[in-house]
Design a protein around this motif. Structure first.
Motif, PDB file in Angstrom:
ATOM      1  N   LEU A 184      -3.658   5.123   7.612  1.00  0.00           N
ATOM      2  CA  LEU A 184      -2.733   3.993   7.519  1.00  0.00           C
ATOM      3  C   LEU A 184      -2.628   3.486   6.085  1.00  0.00           C
ATOM      4  O   LEU A 184      -1.554   3.076   5.633  1.00  0.00           O
ATOM      5  N   GLY A 185      -3.750   3.539   5.359  1.00  0.00           N
ATOM      6  CA  GLY A 185      -3.725   3.131   3.957  1.00  0.00           C
ATOM      7  C   GLY A 185      -2.846   4.034   3.121  1.00  0.00           C
ATOM      8  O   GLY A 185      -2.092   3.564   2.257  1.00  0.00           O
ATOM      9  N   LYS A 186      -2.910   5.333   3.377  1.00  0.00           N
ATOM     10  CA  LYS A 186      -2.071   6.288   2.635  1.00  0.00           C
ATOM     11  C   LYS A 186      -0.608   6.106   3.005  1.00  0.00           C
ATOM     12  O   LYS A 186       0.281   6.206   2.141  1.00  0.00           O
ATOM     13  N   LEU A 187      -0.328   5.813   4.284  1.00  0.00           N
ATOM     14  CA  LEU A 187       1.047   5.577   4.712  1.00  0.00           C
ATOM     15  C   LEU A 187       1.625   4.336   4.037  1.00  0.00           C
ATOM     16  O   LEU A 187       2.772   4.343   3.565  1.00  0.00           O
ATOM     17  N   TRP A 188       0.829   3.275   3.975  1.00  0.00           N
ATOM     18  CA  TRP A 188       1.269   2.051   3.311  1.00  0.00           C
ATOM     19  C   TRP A 188       1.486   2.292   1.812  1.00  0.00           C
ATOM     20  O   TRP A 188       2.432   1.775   1.216  1.00  0.00           O
ATOM     21  N   ASP A 189       0.627   3.082   1.213  1.00  0.00           N
ATOM     22  CA  ASP A 189       0.776   3.411  -0.201  1.00  0.00           C
ATOM     23  C   ASP A 189       2.055   4.216  -0.432  1.00  0.00           C
ATOM     24  O   ASP A 189       2.733   4.031  -1.452  1.00  0.00           O
ATOM     25  N   LEU A 190       2.406   5.085   0.507  1.00  0.00           N
ATOM     26  CA  LEU A 190       3.652   5.847   0.406  1.00  0.00           C
ATOM     27  C   LEU A 190       4.850   4.908   0.417  1.00  0.00           C
ATOM     28  O   LEU A 190       5.774   5.052  -0.400  1.00  0.00           O
ATOM     29  N   PHE A 191       4.866   3.933   1.336  1.00  0.00           N
ATOM     30  CA  PHE A 191       5.987   3.002   1.407  1.00  0.00           C
ATOM     31  C   PHE A 191       6.077   2.133   0.152  1.00  0.00           C
ATOM     32  O   PHE A 191       7.173   1.751  -0.266  1.00  0.00           O
ATOM     33  N   LYS A 192       4.933   1.825  -0.462  1.00  0.00           N
ATOM     34  CA  LYS A 192       4.957   1.032  -1.687  1.00  0.00           C
ATOM     35  C   LYS A 192       5.579   1.802  -2.848  1.00  0.00           C
ATOM     36  O   LYS A 192       6.181   1.204  -3.746  1.00  0.00           O
ATOM     37  N   HIS A 193       5.429   3.117  -2.850  1.00  0.00           N
ATOM     38  CA  HIS A 193       5.982   3.933  -3.929  1.00  0.00           C
ATOM     39  C   HIS A 193       7.388   4.442  -3.621  1.00  0.00           C
ATOM     40  O   HIS A 193       8.099   4.879  -4.530  1.00  0.00           O
ATOM     41  N   LEU A 194       7.788   4.371  -2.359  1.00  0.00           N
ATOM     42  CA  LEU A 194       9.037   5.002  -1.953  1.00  0.00           C
ATOM     43  C   LEU A 194      10.268   4.250  -2.448  1.00  0.00           C
ATOM     44  O   LEU A 194      11.326   4.849  -2.650  1.00  0.00           O
ATOM     45  N   TRP A 195      10.138   2.945  -2.664  1.00  0.00           N
ATOM     46  CA  TRP A 195      11.323   2.156  -3.009  1.00  0.00           C
ATOM     47  C   TRP A 195      11.908   2.534  -4.362  1.00  0.00           C
ATOM     48  O   TRP A 195      13.128   2.454  -4.562  1.00  0.00           O
ATOM     49  N   VAL A 196      11.069   2.952  -5.301  1.00  0.00           N
ATOM     50  CA  VAL A 196      11.582   3.298  -6.634  1.00  0.00           C
ATOM     51  C   VAL A 196      12.505   4.519  -6.582  1.00  0.00           C
ATOM     52  O   VAL A 196      13.658   4.454  -7.041  1.00  0.00           O
ATOM     53  N   PRO A 197      12.071   5.676  -6.033  1.00  0.00           N
ATOM     54  CA  PRO A 197      13.009   6.816  -5.969  1.00  0.00           C
ATOM     55  C   PRO A 197      14.216   6.550  -5.092  1.00  0.00           C
ATOM     56  O   PRO A 197      15.300   7.078  -5.366  1.00  0.00           O
ATOM     57  N   ILE A 198      14.066   5.726  -4.026  1.00  0.00           N
ATOM     58  CA  ILE A 198      15.216   5.409  -3.176  1.00  0.00           C
ATOM     59  C   ILE A 198      16.282   4.671  -3.977  1.00  0.00           C
ATOM     60  O   ILE A 198      17.478   4.992  -3.926  1.00  0.00           O
ATOM     61  N   ILE A 199      15.862   3.667  -4.747  1.00  0.00           N
ATOM     62  CA  ILE A 199      16.814   2.901  -5.560  1.00  0.00           C
ATOM     63  C   ILE A 199      17.413   3.776  -6.654  1.00  0.00           C
ATOM     64  O   ILE A 199      18.623   3.754  -6.906  1.00  0.00           O
ATOM     65  N   VAL A 200      16.562   4.568  -7.298  1.00  0.00           N
ATOM     66  CA  VAL A 200      17.034   5.394  -8.411  1.00  0.00           C
ATOM     67  C   VAL A 200      18.055   6.427  -7.934  1.00  0.00           C
ATOM     68  O   VAL A 200      19.147   6.570  -8.496  1.00  0.00           O
ATOM     69  N   ILE A 201      17.710   7.167  -6.885  1.00  0.00           N
ATOM     70  CA  ILE A 201      18.588   8.227  -6.405  1.00  0.00           C
ATOM     71  C   ILE A 201      19.810   7.652  -5.688  1.00  0.00           C
ATOM     72  O   ILE A 201      20.915   8.192  -5.783  1.00  0.00           O
ATOM     73  N   GLY A 202      19.612   6.526  -4.986  1.00  0.00           N
ATOM     74  CA  GLY A 202      20.705   5.967  -4.186  1.00  0.00           C
ATOM     75  C   GLY A 202      21.668   5.074  -4.929  1.00  0.00           C
ATOM     76  O   GLY A 202      22.710   4.706  -4.379  1.00  0.00           O
TER      77      GLY A 202
END
Length: 327
Positions: A184-202
């Protein structure tokens, strides 16, 4: 509807066969191949053995005519799920692709949902409130989003995240979670990092969809049926959502066919800058090193995404607009 889908699937299989031939021709157009580089490195004292080169030539028919090589490649994919061997990585292509494909699909779908969720309401507002202050602001931001290169925005966000928030924004995981087992900690860490590429690419995709939605809706709002509905006393909100928006969504939905492969192949530079574990850097590396089976597999997968996206968009259009006849 089922008969229509069946016909499209048959046409998709035929098109994939033709695309596979074209893909195999394209990856063999440059002079030489990866084994040529192997031989050159052998002459420079590399540990690559002549026996290994001969084994690869015989296994994949690299010393055989074109049609023999193609048949071994495509039959391996169809009957065994074997996409060939990556000479550069010294691994099966399927192992490399499936290892990165999960994160790629997660990032692509999340980016697509982000682009739709943001561009739809903003595009509707910009059309309904044409020439208002909000419309000018949205248009200005949209033009900025189209003009700024994605990799430049990635560098800016990386600098802001590191300097002001103390967060490492490169990659999809923090260093302590990168090789850790799933939790669960790794999953939460993934969501914390995911917003940057989503904003950049999108960002560019969102700005483009806003302009498309605004232009389509403005075209519908000026048609006689809208004036007639207003004259009959229909409320503005009900009128806009019942007729013009539904029709204006047609070109909006039809972009699915090219958005899916574009999110994968168009984010290569961003993936390199942000150190993302996606297929983008692998695609770039395979083309640079003439890793023929890895490059061919990527071209084939991008073609599949295009065809699947086109079928999905056609089905959505048929459900959305009753004027569209499946025949």
């Amino acid at each position: 509807m089922l008969a229509y889908i069946a016909r499209r699937l048959v046409a998709m299989v035929i098109m994939m066969f033709l695309i596979s031939i074209a893909s195999f021709v394209i990856i063999q157009l440059p002079p030489g191949d990866f084994l040529t580089t192997y031989v050159a490195s052998q002459e420079q004292g590399s540990s690559v053995s002549i026996q290994q080169i001969e084994f690869l030539k015989q296994k994949y028919g690299l010393d055989q005519p074109f049609y023999v090589q193609y048949w071994r490649w495509i039959s391996g994919i169809v009957f065994n799920g074997d996409f060939g061997y990556s000479f550069n990585w010294d691994k099966p292509v399927s192992e490399l692709i499936w290892g990165q494909l999960g994160f790629t699909l997660l990032l692509s779908v999340a980016t697509l949902l982000f682009a739709w969720a943001v561009s739809f309401p903003i595009g509707v507002y910009s059309a309904v409130k044409q020439y208002s202050i909000g419309d000018y602001i949205v248009s200005f931001i949209g033009f900025i989003g189209l003009a700024i290169p994605n990799f430049l925005l990635a560098l800016v966000l990386m600098y802001i995240g590191f300097k002001y928030f103390g967060q490492s924004v490169g990659g999809l995981f923090s260093p302590e979670y990168r090789d850790a087992p799933f939790s669960l900690g790794k999953l939460w860490d993934l969501f914390k990092h995911l917003w940057v590429p989503i904003i950049v690419i999108g960002t560019a995709q969102t700005a483009e969809l806003i302009r498309i939605m605004r232009a389509n809706l403005l075209d519908e709002l000026n048609k006689p049926y809208v004036t007639t509905a207003r004259a009959k006393g229909m409320s503005e909100i009900r009128l806009i959502f019942k007729y013009p928006i539904r029709i204006a969504l047609n070109p909006f939905v039809s972009t699915v066919g090219w958005v899916l492969p574009n999110l994968v192949s168009g984010a290569v530079i961003v993936s390199v800058v942000l150190n993302l574990p996606t297929v983008g850097p692998l695609l770039l590396n395979s083309l640079q090193s003439q890793d023929m089976y890895l490059a061919g597999a990527f071209i084939l997968l991008l073609s599949v995404l295009t065809l699947v996206g086109t079928i999905v968009s056609d089905i959505l259009l048929a459900l959305l607009d009753p004027r569209i006849k499946l025949e």
